[in-house]
Structure formats: structure tokens, C-alpha cells
Design a protein around this motif. Structure first.
Motif, PDB file in Angstrom:
ATOM      1  N   ARG A  36       0.895  -1.239  -0.068  1.00  0.00           N
ATOM      2  CA  ARG A  36       0.089   0.006  -0.132  1.00  0.00           C
ATOM      3  C   ARG A  36       0.947   1.347   0.079  1.00  0.00           C
ATOM      4  NH1 ARG A  36      -3.672  -3.497   2.165  1.00  0.00           N
ATOM      5  NH2 ARG A  36      -2.366  -3.664   3.957  1.00  0.00           N
ATOM      6  N   GLN A  37       2.008   1.227   0.855  1.00  0.00           N
ATOM      7  CA  GLN A  37       2.878   2.415   0.822  1.00  0.00           C
ATOM      8  C   GLN A  37       3.500   2.512  -0.536  1.00  0.00           C
ATOM      9  OE1 GLN A  37       3.275   4.600   3.184  1.00  0.00           O
ATOM     10  NE2 GLN A  37       4.257   5.701   1.672  1.00  0.00           N
ATOM     11  N   ARG A  42       4.234   5.677  -5.547  1.00  0.00           N
ATOM     12  CA  ARG A  42       4.093   5.913  -7.100  1.00  0.00           C
ATOM     13  C   ARG A  42       2.758   6.482  -7.626  1.00  0.00           C
ATOM     14  NH1 ARG A  42       6.216  -0.152  -9.616  1.00  0.00           N
ATOM     15  NH2 ARG A  42       7.631  -0.286  -8.012  1.00  0.00           N
ATOM     16  N   GLY A  43       1.993   7.109  -6.530  1.00  0.00           N
ATOM     17  CA  GLY A  43       0.847   8.146  -6.942  1.00  0.00           C
ATOM     18  C   GLY A  43      -0.221   7.195  -7.245  1.00  0.00           C
ATOM     19  N   LEU A  44      -0.460   5.879  -7.018  1.00  0.00           N
ATOM     20  CA  LEU A  44      -1.425   5.050  -7.315  1.00  0.00           C
ATOM     21  C   LEU A  44      -2.460   4.880  -6.238  1.00  0.00           C
ATOM     22  CD1 LEU A  44       0.717   2.607  -9.256  1.00  0.00           C
ATOM     23  CD2 LEU A  44      -0.422   4.400 -10.068  1.00  0.00           C
ATOM     24  N   ASP A  45      -3.574   4.360  -6.551  1.00  0.00           N
ATOM     25  CA  ASP A  45      -4.486   4.056  -5.355  1.00  0.00           C
ATOM     26  C   ASP A  45      -4.548   2.344  -4.962  1.00  0.00           C
ATOM     27  OD1 ASP A  45      -6.752   3.687  -3.756  1.00  0.00           O
ATOM     28  OD2 ASP A  45      -8.161   3.848  -5.637  1.00  0.00           O
ATOM     29  N   ALA A  56       4.902  -5.907  -9.526  1.00  0.00           N
ATOM     30  CA  ALA A  56       5.826  -5.207  -9.958  1.00  0.00           C
ATOM     31  C   ALA A  56       7.084  -5.097  -9.114  1.00  0.00           C
ATOM     32  CB  ALA A  56       5.239  -3.756 -10.317  1.00  0.00           C
ATOM     33  N   LEU A  57       6.406  -4.997  -7.813  1.00  0.00           N
ATOM     34  CA  LEU A  57       7.770  -5.218  -6.831  1.00  0.00           C
ATOM     35  C   LEU A  57       8.624  -6.381  -6.777  1.00  0.00           C
ATOM     36  CD1 LEU A  57       6.317  -3.748  -3.527  1.00  0.00           C
ATOM     37  CD2 LEU A  57       8.255  -2.994  -4.514  1.00  0.00           C
TER      38      LEU A  57
END
Ligand SMILES: Nc1ncnc2c1ncn2[C@@H]1O[C@H](COP(=O)(O)OP(=O)(O)OP(=O)(O)O)[C@@H](O)[C@H]1O
Length: 187
Positions: A36-37, A42-45, A56-57
Motif C-alpha cells: 500500500r505504501q 508511485r501516486g497510485l490507489d 511489479a515489486l
């Protein structure tokens, strides 16, 4: 020092085990918080991008990325508390990351319940995975989790708690194990 990890298939009772820990004053580190962080960074919800960013991580930083990023959160809690519980382990690679970081102080607990009971319980809490919007059945969810390496993680567990009776009985088992597990490791 004891770091307790929880593994188990969907609906087995991992969150309930974490709730017992929290009620006992044992801090709970949720690996989903790392994701969530990262979404926010990344400016995502997080509500819509959680799954994509988790993937992705792992792709960008390796399969142990989320476990590694939760290490500082665990260390922070260990500064204040002798025992910490980690919720959200998905794979053997993550278990290995925790074993490497904490050695013998890491205790992996498996929570286990048969498919039919898990399906019934997931319906009960209004998160009807058999008919939810994604249309994902519990069979599909199990397969998705097993695809991440949950099966291998479960095989690495030090202890198994069967969650086949009442919630109160399960909570008692978890409480006992949290006490005895910690004592056993500290001996
Ligand atoms: N022994 C039990 N008796 C009745 N209900 C239970 C029992 N154990 C768990 N439940 C309920 O079953 C549901 C699933 O449990 P829980 O959320 O702890 O599972 P989980 O492993 O965290 O699942 P997920 O992987 O989907 O997050 C919850 O509503 C919980 O309250």
C-alpha cells in the motif's frame, strides 16, 4: 526476541490469528502495508493497484522484495516488543528471507482448515468469494496463492494449528502457541 510468521490458504484463519496476537499486545506487521505504501509512493490507489504493484515489486526487486521491505517495519516493532507477528507471507522465498534475517528466532505457524470449511467461513463474513465481483472462486484463489509459492511456504512451517472447531477454540490454541512458542525459542 521472537518473530512469528503465519501461513495458510485463503480463509484458513490467518487474520483471526493476527487478531489474537494484537489482543495480547503483540504487534502485527502486515506485509500488505508495504505494498500500500509503494502504491502511494508511485501516486497510485492501493484499492485498485494493490495486486499489480505487488507483482511489479517482485519483478523489479526479486521474489523476496516485499519480505525485505517489511524487515525495517519488524525491526521497529522489535525495538518496543519482544515478540512480533508477521501477516501476509505468500511464498517460500519470503520465508527464507525471514529465516535469514532472524535465524532461530523466526517461528512459522501454519493455519489449516479443509476447503469446505474455508468456503463456508469466507461466505459468512460477507466476502463471498464464490460469487464476488471478480467472479473468482475459492478454487481459483487457492490456485493463485499456490502459484505464488504458498504450498512451499506451508511445507516449511514449524507448527500447524488446525482450525476446524469453534472460533473460541481456535483463539485459545493460538494464544497458547503464542505463549509457548515464544518461551520455547527463548529457552
Ligand atoms: N473456527 C472458526 N469458526 C468460525 N468462523 C471462523 C473460524 N475461524 C475463522 N473464522 C472466520 O472465517 C473467516 C476467514 O478467517 P480469516 O479472515 O482469519 O482467514 P484468512 O486466512 O485471514 O483469510 P484470507 O486469506 O482470505 O485473508 C473470517 O470471517 C473468520 O472470522
Amino acid at each position: 526476541m521472537t518473530v512469528i510468521g503465519i501461513v495458510g490458504l485463503p480463509g484458513s484463519g490467518k487474520s483471526e490469528a493476527a487478531n489474537v496476537a494484537a489482543d495480547m499486545g503483540v504487534p502485527v506487521v502486515t506485509m500488505g502495508d508495504v505494498i500500500r505504501q509503494e502504491c502511494r509512493d508511485r501516486g497510485l490507489d492501493p484499492a485498485s493497484d494493490h495486486g499489480r504493484i505487488a507483482q511489479a515489486l517482485r519483478e523489479e526487486n526479486g521474489p523476496g522484495a516485499i519480505a525485505e521491505r517489511s524487515l525495517p517495519l519488524i525491526e521497529d516493532e522489535l525495538a518496543e516488543s519482544d515478540t512480533v507477528l508477521v501477516d501476509g507471507i505468500r511464498s517460500d522465498v519470503e520465508v527464507e528471507a525471514f529465516r535469514e534475517a532472524f535465524g532461530e528466532s523466526f517461528l512459522l505457524i501454519e493455519v489449516d482448515a479443509p476447503f469446505e470449511l474455508r468456503a463456508e467461513r469466507l461466505d459468512l463474513r460477507g466476502r463471498d468469494d464464490m460469487n464476488d465481483e471478480s467472479g473468482e472462486s475459492l478454487t481459483d484463489r487457492d490456485e493463485r496463492e499456490l502459484g505464488f509459492g504458498m504450498g512451499e511456504a506451508i511445507e516449511m512451517a514449524d507448527v500447524t494449528i488446525e482450525n476446524t472447531e469453534t472460533l473460541a477454540a481456535f483463539q485459545r490454541k493460538v494464544r497458547t502457541l503464542l505463549r509457548e512458542g515464544a518461551e520455547e525459542i527463548e529457552r
